[in-house]
Write a protein that holds these residues in place. Structure first.
Motif, PDB file in Angstrom:
ATOM      1  N   UNK A   9      13.290   0.763   1.507  1.00  0.00           N
ATOM      2  CA  UNK A   9      12.139   0.125   2.154  1.00  0.00           C
ATOM      3  C   UNK A   9      11.363   1.130   2.992  1.00  0.00           C
ATOM      4  N   UNK A  10      10.040   1.160   2.823  1.00  0.00           N
ATOM      5  CA  UNK A  10       9.156   2.026   3.594  1.00  0.00           C
ATOM      6  C   UNK A  10       8.109   1.157   4.294  1.00  0.00           C
ATOM      7  N   UNK A  11       7.951   1.362   5.607  1.00  0.00           N
ATOM      8  CA  UNK A  11       7.059   0.510   6.394  1.00  0.00           C
ATOM      9  C   UNK A  11       6.285   1.335   7.417  1.00  0.00           C
ATOM     10  N   UNK A  12       5.078   0.863   7.747  1.00  0.00           N
ATOM     11  CA  UNK A  12       4.328   1.412   8.872  1.00  0.00           C
ATOM     12  C   UNK A  12       4.334   0.396  10.007  1.00  0.00           C
ATOM     13  N   UNK A  13       3.892   0.831  11.177  1.00  0.00           N
ATOM     14  CA  UNK A  13       3.985   0.031  12.391  1.00  0.00           C
ATOM     15  C   UNK A  13       3.447  -1.385  12.209  1.00  0.00           C
ATOM     16  N   UNK A  27       8.591  -0.664  13.989  1.00  0.00           N
ATOM     17  CA  UNK A  27       8.004  -0.454  15.309  1.00  0.00           C
ATOM     18  C   UNK A  27       7.343   0.912  15.447  1.00  0.00           C
ATOM     19  N   UNK A  28       7.466   1.757  14.435  1.00  0.00           N
ATOM     20  CA  UNK A  28       6.739   3.028  14.386  1.00  0.00           C
ATOM     21  C   UNK A  28       6.337   3.282  12.938  1.00  0.00           C
ATOM     22  N   UNK A  29       5.385   4.194  12.753  1.00  0.00           N
ATOM     23  CA  UNK A  29       4.989   4.581  11.403  1.00  0.00           C
ATOM     24  C   UNK A  29       6.111   5.368  10.719  1.00  0.00           C
ATOM     25  N   UNK A  30       6.008   5.443   9.401  1.00  0.00           N
ATOM     26  CA  UNK A  30       6.972   6.207   8.581  1.00  0.00           C
ATOM     27  C   UNK A  30       8.408   5.733   8.787  1.00  0.00           C
ATOM     28  N   UNK A  31       8.563   4.420   8.916  1.00  0.00           N
ATOM     29  CA  UNK A  31       9.910   3.860   9.005  1.00  0.00           C
ATOM     30  C   UNK A  31      10.510   3.736   7.609  1.00  0.00           C
ATOM     31  N   UNK A  44      -2.329  -7.378   2.649  1.00  0.00           N
ATOM     32  CA  UNK A  44      -3.280  -6.281   2.784  1.00  0.00           C
ATOM     33  C   UNK A  44      -4.715  -6.749   2.935  1.00  0.00           C
ATOM     34  N   UNK A  45      -5.034  -7.963   2.441  1.00  0.00           N
ATOM     35  CA  UNK A  45      -6.405  -8.450   2.559  1.00  0.00           C
ATOM     36  C   UNK A  45      -6.590  -9.369   3.757  1.00  0.00           C
ATOM     37  N   UNK A  46      -5.637  -9.382   4.676  1.00  0.00           N
ATOM     38  CA  UNK A  46      -5.743 -10.209   5.871  1.00  0.00           C
ATOM     39  C   UNK A  46      -6.569  -9.473   6.914  1.00  0.00           C
ATOM     40  N   UNK A  94       0.867  -1.179   0.000  1.00  0.00           N
ATOM     41  CA  UNK A  94       0.000   0.000   0.000  1.00  0.00           C
ATOM     42  C   UNK A  94       0.902   1.226   0.000  1.00  0.00           C
ATOM     43  N   UNK A  95       0.295   2.407   0.177  1.00  0.00           N
ATOM     44  CA  UNK A  95       1.071   3.650   0.071  1.00  0.00           C
ATOM     45  C   UNK A  95       2.079   3.842   1.199  1.00  0.00           C
ATOM     46  N   UNK A  96       1.921   3.103   2.300  1.00  0.00           N
ATOM     47  CA  UNK A  96       2.850   3.220   3.420  1.00  0.00           C
ATOM     48  C   UNK A  96       3.860   2.079   3.479  1.00  0.00           C
TER      49      UNK A  96
END
Length: 232
Positions: free
Chosen positions: A52-56, A115-119, A175-177, A28-30
């Motif tokens: 790599x971009x990840x959210x929490x 472990x946090x958003x916007x990683x 994403x569909x989980x 997704x976008x995050x």
């Protein structure tokens, strides 16, 4: 120094590239990954990287790079890099923050959890193109009967548990989980507790420590597909 047979006088010689324009995988976008390899930058030599971009709570799924070591550098946010040491049979968890790194030797089983958003992580490899074997591929391509026979498990239960894994996950949970999403999020939040550990990278005095999760979090996030009943 890498031996190069590149003709640096050729008009096709490349010295720059915009990694933002080369998406490798997007959840997704995050949560997404861009890649740079010798396929995009022909003067790169024996180096490549994943941006790599990840959210929490999102996980770069358990995997190995059979052809390269990986240096994980934290640009922003925070993550836990987990490595299985094949010599000591220990699971090592390293919490990294901006400016800190964790190193994964070639061929070692590992995964990363934001472990946090916007990683934002940069994974740097000592190979022109990083090869990848994901846990999702090992689980979906190995017959359930083999797992059941090898580890003395109930074949029907193994088959039912692994049935939702139909493709490479890369970033989990899918994403569909939806199954148990509320429960898993609550458990993940509880797992990120401020408990001391011996594997945390040094924290600068102007940063708040963000300690790694206790080992039981593996069942919550690291094996996210285990509680998903939706098709991927």
């Amino acid at each position: 120094m890498t031996v190069s047979y590149m003709d640096y006088t050729s008009p096709s010689t490349q010295f720059t590239f915009d990694v933002n324009n080369n998406l490798f995988f997007k959840k997704d976008d995050q949560n997404y990954i861009n890649i740079l390899s010798i396929d995009q930058l022909n003067t790169l030599g024996n180096t490549s990287l994943l941006d790599i971009f990840l959210s929490t709570g999102n996980v770069i799924e358990p995997h190995i790079h059979q052809n390269a070591s990986e240096l994980v550098y934290c640009i922003s946010g925070a993550a836990v890099v987990s490595i299985v040491n094949p010599f000591t049979k220990q699971l090592l968890n390293f919490s990294i923050h901006p400016g800190q790194v964790a190193n994964v030797p070639q061929g070692w089983w590992h995964y990363e959890i934001a472990t946090v958003d916007n990683t934002h992580l940069l994974a740097i490899f000592d190979a022109p193109t990083p090869e990848f074997i994901g846990g999702s591929d090992l689980l979906r391509l190995t017959p359930a009967s083999v797992f059941a026979h090898t580890y003395c498990l109930n074949e029907a239960q193994v088959k039912e548990t692994l049935a939702p894994i139909t493709k490479t996950v890369f970033i989990g949970p899918p994403s569909d989980c939806k199954t148990n999403q509320v429960q898993s999020n609550a458990a993940a939040n509880s797992a990120y507790s401020n408990k001391p550990n011996n594997n945390q990278a040094p924290v600068h005095s102007n940063r708040q420590p963000y300690d790694y999760y206790p080992q039981q979090q593996q069942a919550v996030i690291g094996n996210g597909w285990g509680y998903c009943n939706q098709n991927y």
